[in-house]
Design an enzyme around this catalytic site. Structure first.
Site, PDB file in Angstrom:
ATOM      1  N   TYR A   1      -2.470   4.311   7.005  1.00 47.72           N
ATOM      2  CA  TYR A   1      -2.718   3.377   8.115  1.00 47.72           C
ATOM      3  C   TYR A   1      -3.874   3.873   8.979  1.00 47.72           C
ATOM      4  O   TYR A   1      -4.736   3.099   9.392  1.00 47.72           O
ATOM      5  CB  TYR A   1      -1.472   3.215   8.998  1.00 47.72           C
ATOM      6  CG  TYR A   1      -0.389   2.358   8.395  1.00 47.72           C
ATOM      7  CD1 TYR A   1      -0.326   0.996   8.675  1.00 47.72           C
ATOM      8  CD2 TYR A   1       0.571   2.897   7.545  1.00 47.72           C
ATOM      9  CE1 TYR A   1       0.670   0.202   8.124  1.00 47.72           C
ATOM     10  CE2 TYR A   1       1.569   2.114   6.991  1.00 47.72           C
ATOM     11  CZ  TYR A   1       1.616   0.765   7.284  1.00 47.72           C
ATOM     12  OH  TYR A   1       2.596  -0.018   6.736  1.00 47.72           O
TER      13      TYR A   1
ATOM     14  N   LYS B   1       0.836  -1.187   0.000  1.00 45.66           N
ATOM     15  CA  LYS B   1       0.000   0.000   0.000  1.00 45.66           C
ATOM     16  C   LYS B   1       0.868   1.232   0.000  1.00 45.66           C
ATOM     17  O   LYS B   1       1.991   1.137   0.514  1.00 45.66           O
ATOM     18  CB  LYS B   1      -0.937  -0.018   1.201  1.00 45.66           C
ATOM     19  CG  LYS B   1      -0.292   0.425   2.519  1.00 45.66           C
ATOM     20  CD  LYS B   1      -0.413  -0.602   3.608  1.00 45.66           C
ATOM     21  CE  LYS B   1       0.842  -0.672   4.410  1.00 45.66           C
ATOM     22  NZ  LYS B   1       1.962  -1.405   3.969  1.00 45.66           N
TER      23      LYS B   1
END
Lengths: 393, 393
Positions: free
Chosen positions: A214, A130
């Protein structure tokens, strides 16, 4: 006709075979999924590869690197034959390597889409770090490429496989915290000059896409819902040349259907161990640190005075192992990954909306910023009400 | 001509005398400032009055209450003569009481302006609890009333007199944290039904004006600057009748000149001990709890690995004592209070701007809120770009 595990997997992937074979989970104890590691950086070499070494479902079968010596060292360590060492010129030849089931993409963000799409064309499943790409459009192209090739696409949201994070989700789903009011979350670190992350062409953005993601993803898996609105501010404090292309710090708020609110901050300008705090009507769960590679810590407090603490394992490598094995399970059992391309795309869309919100200022009239000039506040407020609608949050 | 301390104070206050008397600090060891306590609730009886009892600059000389028995009990405890017990009908008679120098207003928010202005007309100095009023207009009227009467107006921002908060400010001002990137702050508690705070006519707002104001004010005294922009969301999660008039939870972000960003949350829906965390390029200071009456705790961490910890005093009543004594000093020495009416007004203006931002939605298109329908994200994003400017943050 003898159908091997690999043949079966391919047939299912291609859409043949699935029609006439019973759709039962095919638990193959006889072989492990072969990963080709694309990019030998810290996260590959220090975290993902050592975790796979512990797996009985996955193994390293190939590596791709621009540094032959490093590639050979890793190949030797993981028992990869020299014929399975690739570089960025001959990457597409992975198509011919039957020992590769999936690639693990751990490259600078701007390379994720290209190398994922080429992997799909080579008929390999894709586990991509990611953020999944540097734009919504690239993300959609990745999803389409993997769908067309009938290959799995999973985004490496390791925290969604990490025990403390999962326990927090479980407490919320079980209603142990009552109704969720708010989440506070933050993550950051002081970045060194000349990191590739500071080059927007490579990174696609600043701390939001790198560490803020996150917090963003955590708010979504903690609430189990999608934000209905986002508002934020981004800034550069340190005029030292590092932040010519990307933001240094970004704070944003989100609202969720039902009314839960989130308040997040990410930065490249200061140490900020990642955490989240979820506040419910009947309790609180704090995971801090929440996004580190190990030594995570969960503390829950409930209205009856009870507490629950998950003390840190030291070290705890299970999040990478669980991530790799989930991908293996999805391939072997033809399941959609929990953190699919769609999951990554949602974050990409939200990231673009957060950036767009940051571009819209919501200014306090300059007259009011001075500590010495508040004499005519009523007039200022009235003026602000009239003129601020188009550019206020 | 013998000028008593009280005469002098009045002459200075009235603008006579000050012209021909030397402007030296007049340190009067011979008398203490007499406070009239207006409103006998928890903060008066459990915190402010006991603190004043420890002071050698202040004393309680009168009380105002709607409950005669409670007033008599407090009067007995603090040596207040029965002739100095007032109620809300005869409040204006405090003008005739020479033992009253100042009032301490601890009433529901909607009564702050009226009782402060009437105190000023009675030629008494005013120490008023926060929020100073329920509107910017009322706040300005309070400032003007006290200016016209040449009386001091101080807002009871007790944390600005509290040692751990002050130490955090000092660390920042001395540059110990480097450049300030961000502040996270939150404060909340689960509110009981039928509290006057839930009645908007009495409170003027929800948790933002009651507990969020601590976070807001902290961000301002920590940075020493005024926000240049605010954006937020407010919500009601619990549809149980408590929040018919005010928000349950509110999260907002602020940007400051220079680029520091703040991210704050307040709630009436869950336990949330007040705290702030200031992140700088060279260190962090966390005060948690930061806004409680006692047992505050400061932890600073610096880039060289050093830490600084201020452990809790148990109990620490000094913030109320320091607050009361600062007001006494300002009266005795004719100084402007550190937390003046202007300081309160700035928060009131920002509160109104935060509420206004919350009214402006920044919606993610409804199609994207479903976890099952992200097929046409590109189209949605394009549509959002075209249509969202007027209502997006």
């Amino acid at each position: 006709m003898k159908i091997t595990r690999r043949d079966f997997s391919r047939m299912v992937g291609l859409g043949t075979g699935a029609q006439w074979l019973p759709r039962i989970p095919f638990v193959a104890q006889d072989r492990r999924i072969g990963y080709c590691i694309v990019g030998l950086g810290r996260i590959s070499m220090q975290h993902f590869m050592p975790a796979v070494k512990m797996s009985n479902k996955s193994r390293i079968t190939a590596v791709v690197s621009g540094h032959r010596d490093k590639a050979e060292r890793m190949a030797a360590e993981y028992g990869v034959p020299s014929g399975s060492i690739y570089n960025y010129e001959n990457y597409d030849e992975i198509a011919k390597n039957p020992d590769i089931d999936a690639v693990y993409i751990a490259l600078p963000n701007s390379m994720h889409a290209d190398y994922s799409i080429r992997a799909a064309k080579a008929r390999k499943h894709v586990l991509c770090e990611k953020p999944m790409a540097t734009s919504v459009e690239q993300s959609r192209a990745m999803i389409q490429a993997c769908e067309s090739a009938r290959r799995k696409l999973m985004i490496a949201y390791r925290c969604q496989y990490e025990p403390a994070n999962l326990r927090a989700v479980q407490l919320i789903r079980e209603g142990k915290l009552g109704s969720i009011q708010s989440i506070e979350s933050a993550f950051g670190f002081p970045i060194a000059p000349n990191e590739w992350r500071l080059d927007k062409k490579l990174s696609g953005g600043g701390p939001l896409v790198d560490v803020g993601i996150y917090c963003l993803n955590a708010c979504r898996y903690l609430t189990g819902a999608e934000p209905s609105g986002v508002k934020g501010f981004s800034s550069v404090v340190d005029q030292d040349g590092r932040f010519a292309q990307v933001e240094e710090t970004l704070s944003w708020t989100m609202e969720f259907p039902g009314g839960a609110l989130a308040s997040c901050t990410c930065t490249y300008g200061s140490p900020m161990p990642g955490y989240f705090r979820v506040r419910g009507s009947r309790g609180t769960v704090i995971v801090e640190p929440a996004f580190n590679y190990d030594k995570l810590h969960l503390l829950a407090q409930f209205e009856d005075g009870q507490t629950l603490e998950l003390a840190p394992d030291d070290p705890d490598p299970t999040q990478f192992l669980r991530e790799a094995d989930h991908m293996a399970d999805c391939i072997l059992q033809n399941k959609e990954p929990k953190t699919s391309g769609q999951e990554g795309l949602r974050d990409m869309v939200l990231i673009s909306q957060i950036y767009r919100s940051c571009e819209r200022t919501s200014r306090v009239p300059a007259r009011m910023q001075s500590r010495d000039n508040l004499d005519n506040v009523r007039g200022v407020v009235v003026a602000n009400r009239v003129h601020s609608a188009p550019d206020s949050g």
